[in-house]
Design an enzyme around this catalytic site. Sequence first.
Site, PDB file in Angstrom:
ATOM      1  CG  ASP A  67     -76.636 -29.426 -40.201  1.00  0.00           C
ATOM      2  OD1 ASP A  67     -75.423 -29.267 -40.102  1.00  0.00           O
ATOM      3  OD2 ASP A  67     -77.441 -28.508 -40.402  1.00  0.00           O
ATOM      4  CB  THR A 100     -76.653 -25.328 -36.428  1.00  0.00           C
ATOM      5  OG1 THR A 100     -76.267 -26.657 -36.707  1.00  0.00           O
ATOM      6  CG2 THR A 100     -76.049 -24.410 -37.437  1.00  0.00           C
ATOM      7  CB  THR A 101     -77.054 -29.054 -32.551  1.00  0.00           C
ATOM      8  OG1 THR A 101     -77.035 -29.553 -33.857  1.00  0.00           O
ATOM      9  CG2 THR A 101     -78.035 -29.831 -31.718  1.00  0.00           C
ATOM     10  CG  ASP A 412     -71.440 -28.885 -40.278  1.00  0.00           C
ATOM     11  OD1 ASP A 412     -71.853 -27.931 -40.962  1.00  0.00           O
ATOM     12  OD2 ASP A 412     -72.144 -29.511 -39.477  1.00  0.00           O
TER      13      ASP A 412
END
Lengths: 562, 574
Positions: A67, A100-101, A412
């Site tokens: 994550d 988020t990545t 997520d």
Amino acid sequence: MASQGPPGMGPVMVLNSKTQRTHGRQAQLGNIAAARAVADIIRSTLGPRSMLKMLLDPMGGIVITNDGNCILREVDVSHPTAKSMIELSRAQDEEVGDGTTSVIILAGEMLINAEPFARANVHPTVIVRGYNYALQEALSICEKLALTVDVKDTERMKDLVQSCIGTKFSSRWNDIMIDMALKAVLTVARETPMPSLLPGDGSSMYSQKMEVDIKRYAKVEKIPGGEISDCTVLSGVMFNKDVTHSKMRRRIENPRILLLDTPLEYKKGESQTNVEITDEEDWNTLLKMEEEYVENMCMEIIAFKPDIVITEKGVSDLAQHYFAKADITAFRRLRKTDNNRVARATGATIVSRTDEIRESDIGTGCGLFEMRKIGEEYFAFFEECKEPKACTVILRGGSKDVLNEIERNLTDAMQVVRNVVFDTRLLPGGGATEMAVSTGLRRAGLKLEGVQQGPFLAVGEAMEVIPRTLAQNCGVSVIRTVTQLRAKHAAAYEEAEQDGKDIFPKCNWGIDGTTGKLVDMDEFGIWEPFSVKIQTIKTAVESACMILRIDDIVSGSKKKGY
Amino acid sequence: MEAPNPSSTGLFINGSRETGQDVRVGNVTAALAVANIVKTSLGPVGLDKMLVDDIGDVLITNDGATILKSLEVEHPAARVLVDLANLQDQEVGDGTTSVVIIASELLRRGNDLVKNGIHPTTIISGYRTALKAAVSYIKKEMVVNVADLGDEHLINAAKTSMSSKIIGKESEFFARMAVDAVKSVKMNATQADLAGYEAMSEGPTAIASAKKQRSKYPLSAIHILKAHGKSSTESHLIDGGFAINAMRAAQGMPTFVEGAPDSPVKIAMLDMNLQRHRMGMGVQVIVKDPAEIENIKRREMDITKERIRKIIDAGARVVLTTKGVDDLCMKYFVEAGIICARRCNREDLKRLAKATGGKVVTTLADMEGNETFDGECLGACDSVREVRIGDGEMLYVYGCAGHGASTIVLRGANEYMLDEMDRALHDSLCVVKRMLESNTLVPGGGAAEAGLSVHLDDYANTIKTREQMVIQEYADALLVIPKTLSVNAAKDSSELVAKLRSAHARGQHSEDPDDAGLKFTGLDLVEGVIRDNLAAGVVEPAISKIKSLRFATEAAITILRIDDRITLNPSQGQ
């Protein structure tokens, strides 16, 4: 900072000599390098073939995750720009909970692509302006590409969640996870009663009809042991507490539940009171009164004939005795949040004074109460609720670390579902959206006049980083795959042009992250929520602009105001 | 002017002493160093600074005052400039960078004059004369009196002020927001306020004020909330509304309440505890009868209960308090369907009270010694709603009944960006307020400075004393603004400034009415040409230009007057 004074005098010290200062091009290039470094850390965790990172914190604990936000949170960076990048992924996590990545990779790429311009002495404001034009264009392309989905269409929703958590560790248990995420969110979702007149135009963007509060009402309980396939979503709630007295009933069908947030033991008043006792008798009365007080409360409760009493505070031995006698099961010291969840699942109201209990406060929505022993601990289950607007997700797995990772994945997944519930538009995944935007920008950019053209095109190129990284992570020839994909998208435009009509070609070709082959996302069924994609692109471009505008870094000054 | 050797002064002090030219040069060097730091942040193509403190916290800004405040400036003369920027920030709110640049340029030129043998007092009086001439020229010639200021001019002014900032690219959006926000807090000024304005805004504004009912725009009524997430264009203004960063105290409460047209939602604002009543510190109750202690306990609960009852009976449907609320008491609110929020910021509540026409209540006690809740203290609004923003919640109060209050909710990629947006927006709000209050504007983008420079050059020729040279230098010093602007834009500054000056010279000397518009010529920094900045919509409030000239000149004079510096050694600690 020291300026050379007149000859014969020392340098004139203006600023604190401990501060360091970099400025001009050097500062810009340093910022870009820092952004590149941050993006490089997490580049390998994008896509279905992603790798995990193992992080050791100073206390010796370990985190195993892919994550993006989680990794960056643990990495202790010192460069200010890198810090600002990490903030991005935090904002992304809080706002939409996913991507988020990609936001970091995209922002990093935007800055890397600005580097040639910075070196070529293009003024940063020109770059920023170009980037902003490109952002507007990209958003309009996304909007044209979007597809609306029906939330009730379970199959479609499943595909959607699958594409999101497909990259995560628990992909072997995809089906279970997806079902769980869907069920949990749809349980928690409820229609918000809307005000009839919508005041103010500024509010319209928040006027969603649905309310989904995952944080409060979908609790994830992790119990080590068992198998991942044992994970479930209860149609009700569960908490880790044992009954207060071993004689109490451990299984009740259709229980009447009373929730309290007051102690069922004698408690002194808030004011400081001293009692002067002169008589031996008085001492006895005092003790007796305390007992009577507890008894009184218990009697008031028992009068309503509840089967289960749950309080957030303590229950004295005496009260336990009364309850056991009245065949009431009691729990004590429940957390406020858990109590709220029980209240919502069973339809009870939390009562604060025993003399104010009313029939309507009693919850009857629960179908089955049961105590179960899992591992070494006892858990109270409230299941088969009629309209559970709250739920507990039980996760089982080999070790704490595995469970933590599954929890992150599930969070997520739930966020994805929630985002779709809010905004039912979808965009193709697997790098298809990015490539479509990139192609669109390239075409639009060529028509653009002026210095901004370069930066405008650079944004388009930067968008390609997502399909590129996907291809890279699954080990196929990056250049071949990406060029093929680019050709596909370009061809779609040509076709649309030949048709003569000025329609936007909906080209959904992207990369299958597992095999590295090109697939049509429409058939392959990989979609991502519109809101996440849009947020990713916006955040990436805006933060890149902010960092590009910096031409001076002064570090080491003291914190003011403390 | 021979600088005496510090050791031979015979001054028996524990410290060092610098005098004469040495100290002047030192001061000027320090001032220039400060100006150099902020120079690159001037203008629409200026860049930002990133400041990192020793803990590692980051500040990204373009605002001159903020930059200087965060840099630990140690040199005493340089500190004067830092204070100058702060003063400008407080008085005008905008133009903090340019004021520092002008002051340092004046100092540099002043120092050169001293080197050429002109006594500092002559320079000072010359600067004063020049300032006077400049101010009267601005008022007479440059000012455009816009009696009835349309939105267009206001938006242009707001845009000009934010063009150099991070939100510059979205200036259209934010400018409109700033204008709407300031207009929404319009108040009719009282007589006392009017007197204050007369004193503050001299000259041309007096004419306007005679014509028009004067209004007041208290910026403190504009509340700016920051929440990270989304993008900057999703920031929004709640017109006539108010947002508080607080959430419902219990989940059982409704997420919104709404009033009918004839019965608005009443809001109670409290500055007191709604917890179980407890005696004040040190008060001891000594009872003889043990039964009494039970009564005390019961009474404690009842006191709060009665209070809540009174508040509810007064008709409140939203209760906000700065202190705590017991779980015990929450239930009454839940049952009555009331939104209650605890631990609100007291300042926010005071503003909300003003906005909704209510009062912040600190106690329920009345003159008779009883406890009552006066319905008069309740504020009124159309509806109150809890809104999820990012990961948290906020309470939005719509349609406040009292006089203006507005909230701007800023959204942005991360905290640093939000902080900078906040500062930028504040500047713009100040500008819009100044414009609305003074009704006058001057062209920006170096136009006013260039015009003044040309005018002062001519004016200098009419002076027969030594001050002539000083005034000429003053005129040249003003050109530092257009010069810095064009240098930041990476344009040929010498050429652009020459063009600018010639245009202004023609505009001032020519009798041809066609050339009258030339006095508004300023720089277009994107294209690198000169143009009519009034028509292009690059404008600033006249008052801020005048004030910044005044402040800069005063600061320069203060520093030029110094001819001796004594630094005492730090006293040895015991």
